[in-house]
Enzyme design. Structure first.
Site, PDB file in Angstrom:
ATOM      1  N   ASP A 170       0.830  -1.359  -0.081  1.00 24.46           N
ATOM      2  CA  ASP A 170      -0.022  -0.002   0.025  1.00 24.46           C
ATOM      3  C   ASP A 170       0.821   1.238   0.133  1.00 24.46           C
ATOM      4  O   ASP A 170       1.886   1.227   0.588  1.00 24.46           O
ATOM      5  CB  ASP A 170      -0.961   0.121   1.128  1.00 24.46           C
ATOM      6  CG  ASP A 170      -0.351   0.012   2.732  1.00 24.46           C
ATOM      7  OD1 ASP A 170      -0.116   0.894   3.061  1.00 24.46           O
ATOM      8  OD2 ASP A 170      -0.076  -1.168   2.830  1.00 24.46           O
ATOM      9  N   GLU A 187      -7.736   4.254  12.286  1.00 27.13           N
ATOM     10  CA  GLU A 187      -6.618   3.789  13.173  1.00 27.13           C
ATOM     11  C   GLU A 187      -6.814   4.804  14.505  1.00 27.13           C
ATOM     12  O   GLU A 187      -5.824   4.454  15.520  1.00 27.13           O
ATOM     13  CB  GLU A 187      -5.454   4.515  12.440  1.00 27.13           C
ATOM     14  CG  GLU A 187      -4.853   3.650  11.193  1.00 27.13           C
ATOM     15  CD  GLU A 187      -3.713   3.929  10.511  1.00 27.13           C
ATOM     16  OE1 GLU A 187      -2.987   4.401  11.424  1.00 27.13           O
ATOM     17  OE2 GLU A 187      -3.658   4.104   9.334  1.00 27.13           O
TER      18      GLU A 187
END
Length: 259
Positions: free
Chosen positions: A59, A151
């Protein structure tokens, strides 16, 4: 102070000094080096890549700067070709990754299976975040489902966080007709996103510097290091594993629209 130490024989002082040094080394290794030994080895040596998995990918975002896509399309991780790439697209309600459009286009041109993720900002309006992602990102058949990266909790309560995350997921699911991928850390998943309303979502779990993913639930992708090294990218890059074979990965992508 010096008068105090003169009361002891020299051998006692030497022994005491050696014991202090030994104690310092023990505590330094036990509390600083050992918990992060995988990361130290990844940064200063060769990264560790879990064995037993064939479908690997990365990613990326603007942090990877300019990518040599010709090299990347032929790159491998632990002997397996790079098959897929997740690309950062948006963050919050107005921040778009500087390199998204270029990376999104060139990844398809390089015959990589691509996906696009939104970085969730807790406290920002969840509906506006979803609409911003949908305005900037136009996934096509053969792309991976949309991704929400969660997150941080910010100042939200766990209940508020779950409500806002579910709002984003519902809006984007209505657009594409598939459940979005939910990216989060191993511990964050346990602490905040382990409630039943998220059971049906495909999870992408981040858990670094371990030989096996300790998460016991269903998972589709595992981000196992942020210190990977891949041809075509300067510096470090996140490396990921898909939990299946290549046919499974292709079936997981967005289908052609029904006529």
């Amino acid at each position: 102070m010096l008068h105090f130490f003169r009361r002891f024989p020299a051998w006692v002082l030497w022994l005491g000094g050696l014991l202090l040094i030994a104690a310092y080394i023990f505590f330094f290794y036990h509390f600083i080096v050992s918990p992060f030994s995988f990361r130290w080895r990844a940064i200063y040596g060769s990264p560790d890549y879990p064995e037993g998995y064939d479908i690997r990918g990365i990613d990326i975002s603007h942090y990877q700067e300019r990518i040599n896509w010709e090299k990347l399309r032929n790159a491998s991780i632990a002997g397996a070709p790079v098959r897929f790439v997740f690309i950062k697209a948006t963050e919050g309600v107005k921040l778009m990754d500087d390199n998204f459009n270029e990376n999104f286009y060139l990844s398809r041109q390089s015959d990589l299976i691509r996906g696009a993720y939104h970085f969730f900002v807790p406290g920002a309006d969840a509906r506006r975040q979803a609409e911003f992602y949908l305005h900037q990102v136009h996934l096509e058949p053969g792309d991976l489902p949309p991704v929400l990266d969660v997150e941080k909790k910010g100042d939200l309560t766990p209940q508020q966080l779950r409500r806002d995350v579910k709002t984003w997921l519902d809006i984007v699911e209505r657009k594409y007709g598939v459940k979005p991928i939910l990216y989060t850390g191993y511990k964050f998943k346990q602490d905040y996103l382990g409630t039943p309303e998220f059971n049906e979502y495909p999870f992408w779990i981040a858990h670094y510097y371990v030989d096996e993913l300790e998460y016991k639930g269903q998972w589709v992708f595992w981000q196992h290091t942020d210190c990977g090294k891949v041809s075509g990218i300067q510096g470090f890059v996140d490396c990921n594993i898909f939990n299946g074979n290549l046919s499974d990965l292709i079936r997981f992508t967005l289908p052609e629209p029904e006529e």
